[in-house]
Design a protein around this motif. Structure first.
Motif, mmCIF file in Angstrom:
data_model
loop_
_atom_site.group_PDB
_atom_site.id
_atom_site.type_symbol
_atom_site.label_atom_id
_atom_site.label_comp_id
_atom_site.label_asym_id
_atom_site.label_seq_id
_atom_site.Cartn_x
_atom_site.Cartn_y
_atom_site.Cartn_z
ATOM 1 N N VAL A 36 0.423 -0.795 0.171
ATOM 2 C CA VAL A 36 0.245 0.035 -0.314
ATOM 3 C C VAL A 36 1.184 1.220 -0.467
ATOM 4 C CG1 VAL A 36 -1.809 1.434 1.159
ATOM 5 C CG2 VAL A 36 -1.816 -1.479 1.294
ATOM 6 N N ARG A 37 0.979 2.492 -0.528
ATOM 7 C CA ARG A 37 1.608 3.473 -0.555
ATOM 8 C C ARG A 37 0.568 4.564 -1.006
ATOM 9 N NH1 ARG A 37 5.172 0.538 -6.067
ATOM 10 N NH2 ARG A 37 5.513 -2.033 -5.421
ATOM 11 N N TYR A 38 1.404 5.526 -0.682
ATOM 12 C CA TYR A 38 0.658 6.536 -0.201
ATOM 13 C C TYR A 38 1.529 7.998 -0.509
ATOM 14 C CZ TYR A 38 -3.429 5.095 2.774
ATOM 15 O OH TYR A 38 -4.461 4.637 3.726
ATOM 16 N N ALA A 39 0.530 9.049 -1.226
ATOM 17 C CA ALA A 39 0.953 10.001 -1.970
ATOM 18 C C ALA A 39 0.371 11.024 -1.353
ATOM 19 C CB ALA A 39 1.129 10.399 -3.448
ATOM 20 N N THR A 40 1.062 12.159 -0.939
ATOM 21 C CA THR A 40 -0.051 13.078 -0.027
ATOM 22 C C THR A 40 0.477 14.577 0.024
ATOM 23 O OG1 THR A 40 -0.946 14.029 2.230
ATOM 24 C CG2 THR A 40 0.643 12.696 2.039
ATOM 25 N N THR A 41 -0.764 15.509 0.207
ATOM 26 C CA THR A 41 -0.283 16.713 0.123
ATOM 27 C C THR A 41 -0.184 17.732 1.220
ATOM 28 O OG1 THR A 41 -2.891 17.707 -0.539
ATOM 29 C CG2 THR A 41 -0.839 17.366 -2.158
ATOM 30 N N LEU A 42 -0.514 16.545 2.612
ATOM 31 C CA LEU A 42 -0.544 16.832 4.047
ATOM 32 C C LEU A 42 0.252 17.965 4.170
ATOM 33 C CD1 LEU A 42 -2.038 16.139 6.350
ATOM 34 C CD2 LEU A 42 -1.023 14.665 6.782
ATOM 35 N N GLY A 43 1.564 17.543 3.509
ATOM 36 C CA GLY A 43 3.389 18.202 4.731
ATOM 37 C C GLY A 43 2.687 20.180 4.056
ATOM 38 N N THR A 44 2.424 19.875 2.833
ATOM 39 C CA THR A 44 1.989 21.171 1.899
ATOM 40 C C THR A 44 1.115 22.284 2.648
ATOM 41 O OG1 THR A 44 3.181 19.928 -0.273
ATOM 42 C CG2 THR A 44 2.024 21.868 -0.203
ATOM 43 N N ASN A 45 0.121 20.932 2.724
ATOM 44 C CA ASN A 45 -1.582 22.278 3.004
ATOM 45 C C ASN A 45 -0.452 22.799 5.581
ATOM 46 O OD1 ASN A 45 -2.354 21.443 1.058
ATOM 47 N ND2 ASN A 45 -3.652 19.818 2.118
ATOM 48 N N ALA A 46 -0.121 21.871 5.870
ATOM 49 C CA ALA A 46 -0.075 21.811 7.575
ATOM 50 C C ALA A 46 1.491 23.401 7.033
ATOM 51 C CB ALA A 46 0.976 21.239 7.546
ATOM 52 N N LEU A 47 2.095 23.765 5.928
ATOM 53 C CA LEU A 47 3.185 24.872 5.969
ATOM 54 C C LEU A 47 2.421 26.068 5.461
ATOM 55 C CD1 LEU A 47 6.107 23.787 4.487
ATOM 56 C CD2 LEU A 47 6.365 25.551 6.200
ATOM 57 N N ILE A 48 1.274 25.968 4.305
ATOM 58 C CA ILE A 48 0.869 26.822 3.820
ATOM 59 C C ILE A 48 -0.788 27.220 5.193
ATOM 60 C CG2 ILE A 48 -1.734 27.196 2.612
ATOM 61 C CD1 ILE A 48 -0.148 25.672 0.362
ATOM 62 N N GLU A 49 -0.753 26.480 6.085
ATOM 63 C CA GLU A 49 -1.576 27.140 7.067
ATOM 64 C C GLU A 49 -1.097 27.376 8.608
ATOM 65 O OE1 GLU A 49 -3.848 23.555 8.021
ATOM 66 O OE2 GLU A 49 -4.711 23.497 6.169
ATOM 67 N N HIS A 50 0.423 27.037 8.390
ATOM 68 C CA HIS A 50 1.289 27.748 9.128
ATOM 69 C C HIS A 50 0.611 27.340 11.322
ATOM 70 C CE1 HIS A 50 4.543 30.334 9.005
ATOM 71 N NE2 HIS A 50 4.106 30.924 10.421
ATOM 72 N N LYS A 51 0.928 25.201 10.659
ATOM 73 C CA LYS A 51 0.276 25.123 12.127
ATOM 74 C C LYS A 51 1.369 24.191 11.930
ATOM 75 C CE LYS A 51 -4.559 24.710 10.797
ATOM 76 N NZ LYS A 51 -6.054 23.647 10.578
ATOM 77 N N GLY A 52 2.116 24.389 13.555
ATOM 78 C CA GLY A 52 2.727 22.997 13.443
ATOM 79 C C GLY A 52 3.655 23.591 14.867
ATOM 80 N N PRO A 53 4.463 22.672 15.789
ATOM 81 C CA PRO A 53 5.085 23.073 16.682
ATOM 82 C C PRO A 53 5.153 24.584 17.170
ATOM 83 C CG PRO A 53 6.395 21.667 15.995
ATOM 84 C CD PRO A 53 5.221 22.157 14.846
ATOM 85 N N ARG A 54 5.782 25.079 18.519
ATOM 86 C CA ARG A 54 7.234 25.969 18.596
ATOM 87 C C ARG A 54 8.272 24.876 18.427
ATOM 88 N NH1 ARG A 54 7.325 30.668 22.589
ATOM 89 N NH2 ARG A 54 5.407 30.518 22.098
ATOM 90 N N ILE A 55 9.370 25.925 18.116
ATOM 91 C CA ILE A 55 10.653 25.016 17.785
ATOM 92 C C ILE A 55 11.465 25.487 18.627
ATOM 93 C CG2 ILE A 55 12.556 24.810 15.721
ATOM 94 C CD1 ILE A 55 10.353 24.159 14.034
ATOM 95 N N GLY A 56 12.504 24.981 18.624
ATOM 96 C CA GLY A 56 13.662 25.598 20.018
ATOM 97 C C GLY A 56 14.878 25.245 19.173
ATOM 98 N N MET A 57 15.957 26.329 18.553
ATOM 99 C CA MET A 57 17.092 25.609 18.116
ATOM 100 C C MET A 57 18.015 26.143 18.844
ATOM 101 S SD MET A 57 16.838 27.211 14.062
ATOM 102 C CE MET A 57 18.780 26.167 12.405
ATOM 103 N N LEU A 58 19.261 25.105 18.718
ATOM 104 C CA LEU A 58 20.740 24.896 18.607
ATOM 105 C C LEU A 58 21.663 25.240 17.355
ATOM 106 C CD1 LEU A 58 20.398 22.290 21.828
ATOM 107 C CD2 LEU A 58 20.357 24.732 22.169
ATOM 108 N N VAL A 59 22.339 27.130 16.916
ATOM 109 C CA VAL A 59 23.554 26.564 16.635
ATOM 110 C C VAL A 59 24.928 27.058 16.990
ATOM 111 C CG1 VAL A 59 21.275 27.822 14.855
ATOM 112 C CG2 VAL A 59 23.110 29.170 16.428
ATOM 113 N N THR A 60 25.276 26.947 16.231
ATOM 114 C CA THR A 60 27.184 27.385 16.765
ATOM 115 C C THR A 60 26.945 28.712 16.983
ATOM 116 O OG1 THR A 60 28.119 25.656 15.318
ATOM 117 C CG2 THR A 60 29.470 27.555 16.440
#
Length: 708
Positions: free
Chosen positions: A61-85
């Motif tokens: 069973v193989r899935y192709a989806t635009t779910l990730g694209t839609n999540a970006l467009i709708e700006h629905k995501g977690p609060r991100i913490g980032m570590l850099v040099t």
């Protein structure tokens, strides 16, 4: 079984005992499994089987989806913490001083006074520097301060970080500090505790140098991680509940697929349209179609991809996802906000109709769906103009309301345009076709191609309905609605091979023009290639693929001297053993460079460098076989049967309605020619033959539109 979950419809394609079955259902955004089950229920009704029988019997069973694209467009995501040099905290917020322009058209990039940056996926105060440093060759300059790392992690968690992204300078050359930070985070917040936090390491997401694009790649991946994990896990659990015990396969935007446990969220972006391009490549090679331009018009978007003769696809190695530049190999495509659900409105600046990019989707859908939609869409215009059968749309599963469609168009447009409902619907039709033709022309001309040299593949639920108007604007004389055109992207998902791409950024001089020295550190090159091969091999072995079935391909990103432009060369020999192998590699690069920029443009006197080594590990799977679908010669074409009905349709460029015969697609045998104007209806799509065009039926349900 392959499934393409789009913004409006969920498409399902099943291969069972040599039978090919295509079905569609409305996408259920609140629970994707419901739409999948509905589409599949239609398929198993055709086979006379139960759902559990099919899922217990299919190979995959193989899935192709635009779910990730839609999540970006709708700006629905977690609060991100980032570590850099430490010292690089401003890299992402500054976004190379060009962040306002990524993802915009040329006009938007030039409009500096109105330039606005996209809303950040990670807030500036959630980016923390840690004391460490490696040089460009991965040598230690400053050891990782582990106490500092623990302080920064705790601070980010205290501020609400739900996921931690780590993007250190030069980590693609030596990942030891990123890997140690992951160990520290797991020590602080073990995975078995409720407070466990996912961690994304940038060197695992993107293997090329360039800290900004690598950081944004990791951020986008982290932003989509939870959404994709929970949604795809729910789909997999739905399969488990119906006796499917094998791992689910997810389509990647690189043109391959992998199991869910070997898939990054970023790899699923645009996977649905990429599946359609893969199917176009497969069809073009089997049917010897030459150059084809793949066009997928669904309910939400219009996707364009180019496949030139020989099955060569175009790749983006630094694609823009939404408004973010990332560093992952992705099959090149252009997406326009033009589909059956695109909302039409009055453009006060130009005093005309505007179509898209906003879409009514599947809920509430176009006004004619009678699901609460109040704004006119392209589908409403197609219904008012007479192209669609309100009682037999989508095989009769959706009843259309012509009065609601006409009322929506009249309320939104007729007063401002001072025209009739029919005229307003005609403007909608003309506008959306013009938008798609302009996008198609721009894409092909930008890559040096003449549209007249291509066969246009028209698929998706609305592709055969709009293709004549689009091709007419471009001077294209041949259109092919391929077999299973309404679910063609799902067909492509069924044709994919399991594939993983690994790459390494480096500074490798093949030819030094100053010393006239040819590269001779063969062990270094062979070691890197072997390491990348083994990484891809282990990915596939982890998914149950025997080592002896795994194949590899090698690509090098190369350039002359300090040129900014890189050219990717596919290298048939994967090991270097002497100067002859190096010269063969240089010759291949010279050949590819000449094809791209013109023979004689090569500049070996500037030196030759390798910037990236890329290895694809893959295993071939059984694919859908297409029959000979060339149209019959004019002398051998047959007359059509009597039409089942006639209705009045309106066409752009013709005053008043035309009496248009209507046929059932199942009644038209291969070799039959139908002269336009005509409407040919099937359970899954509608073929509209404009005046001046001929419809010619071919084998396996393929349909040609040929200019008369």
């Amino acid at each position: 079984m392959s499934v393409d979950i789009g913004g409006t419809f969920t498409d399902c394609f099943v291969v069972w005992d040599g039978k090919y079955i295509e079905e569609k259902a409305l996408t259920t955004h609140h629970n994707l499994a419901l739409g999948f089950n509905e589409a599949l229920s239609k398929a198993y009704n055709v086979l006379g089987l139960e759902l559990e029988d099919i899922l217990a019997g299919v190979d995959s069973v193989r899935y192709a989806t635009t779910l990730g694209t839609n999540a970006l467009i709708e700006h629905k995501g977690p609060r991100i913490g980032m570590l850099v040099t430490a010292g690089f905290e401003a890299t992402v917020p500054l976004s190379r001083a060009r962040g306002y322009g990524e993802g915009l058209d040329d006009l938007g990039k030039q409009d500096l006074p109105n330039a606005s940056r996209p809303a950040p996926l990670v807030l500036p105060h959630m980016i923390r520097g840690v004391r460490e440093r490696l040089d460009f060759e991965g040598r230690l300059v400053m050891r990782l301060d582990e106490d500092d790392v623990r302080v920064q992690i705790r601070s980010l968690v205290d501020k609400g970080a739900e996921i931690i992204v780590v993007a250190l300078v030069n980590s693609v050359v030596n990942p030891m500090h990123e890997e140690r930070i992951e160990e520290i985070l797991l020590e602080e917040y073990p995975s078995h505790l409720l407070g466990a936090i996912p961690v994304i390491l940038s060197h695992q997401v993107a293997g090329r140098k360039g800290e900004y694009v690598r950081a944004t790649s990791a951020i986008v991946d982290g932003y989509l991680h939870s959404t994709m994990y929970h949604a795809l896990s729910a789909l997999e659990q739905n399969l488990r509940a119906h006796r499917y015990e094998k791992p689910m396969l997810v389509i990647h935007n690189s043109g391959g697929m992998a199991q869910l446990n070997s898939t990054d969220a970023l790899q699923t972006i645009h996977s649905g349209p990429v599946s359609g391009i893969a199917a176009s490549e497969h069809l073009a090679m089997q049917a010897a179609l030459g150059n084809v331009v793949a066009t997928d018009m669904g309910g939400t978007s219009y996707d364009i991809g180019i496949v030139v003769e020989g099955g060569i696809k175009h790749y983006d190695f630094n694609p823009v996802v939404d408004r973010w530049l990332v560093s992952v190999p992705m099959v090149h495509l252009v997406t326009l906000g033009a589909g059956g659900g695109s909302i039409a409105s009055y453009d006060r600046m130009y005093e005309t109709v505007k179509c898209g990019p906003e879409s009514a989707g599947s809920d509430p859908g176009p006004a004619c769906y009678d699901r609460g939609g109040m704004r006119p869409t392209v589908t409403d215009a197609d219904l008012v103009l007479g192209y669609l059968d309100p009682k037999n749309y989508a095989g009769g599963s959706i009843s259309l309301n012509p009065r609601r469609a006409a009322a929506a168009i009249e309320d939104a447009l007729c007063d401002d345009l001072d025209c009739s409902t029919i005229d307003a619907a005609m403007l909608i039709r003309q506008k959306v076709d013009d938008n798609m033709a302009n996008g198609l022309f721009t894409e092909m001309r930008a890559r040096g191609y003449d549209p007249k040299d291509f066969t246009m593949l028209a698929y998706g639920g609305n592709g055969p309905l709009h293709c004549c108007g689009i091709a007419q604007n471009l001077g294209i004389n041949k259109i092919l609605a391929p077999p299973f055109s309404s679910v063609f992207s799902a067909v492509g998902a069924g044709n994919m091979h399991q594939l993983h791409i690994h790459e390494r950024s480096l500074y490798m001089v093949l030819y030094d023009s100053n010393s006239r020295h040819i590269y001779d550190d063969y062990d270094r090159f062979n070691g890197i290639v072997e390491e990348l091969k083994e990484a891809g091999t282990q990915d596939l072995i982890r998914q149950g693929i025997p080592r002896e079935q795994i194949l590899h391909s090698l690509e090098l990103d190369m350039r002359y001297g300090n040129q900014l432009v890189q050219t990717t060369a596919v290298i048939p020999v994967h090991e270097l053993h002497g100067p002859a192998d190096v010269m063969a590699m240089i010759s291949q690069f010279s050949l590819d460079y000449g094809k791209r920029f013109g023979e004689g443009s090569q500049a070996p006197e500037a030196g030759i460098r390798i910037n990236t080594i890329r290895v694809a590990a893959y295993v071939r799977h059984e694919t859908v076989q297409f029959e000979d679908i060339k149209p019959a010669a004019p002398a051998r074409r047959k007359a059509p049967p009597a039409p089942k009905s006639t209705r009045k349709c309106y066409f752009v460029g013709h005053d008043g309605p035309l009496d248009t015969p209507v046929w059932d697609r199942a009644a038209i045998e291969p070799g039959v020619q139908v002269a336009g104007p005509a409407v040919i209806a099937s359970e899954v799509t509608t073929y509209l033959v404009n005046p001046g065009w001929n419809f010619v039926s071919a084998k396996q349900g393929a349909s040609w539109f040929l200019r008369a």
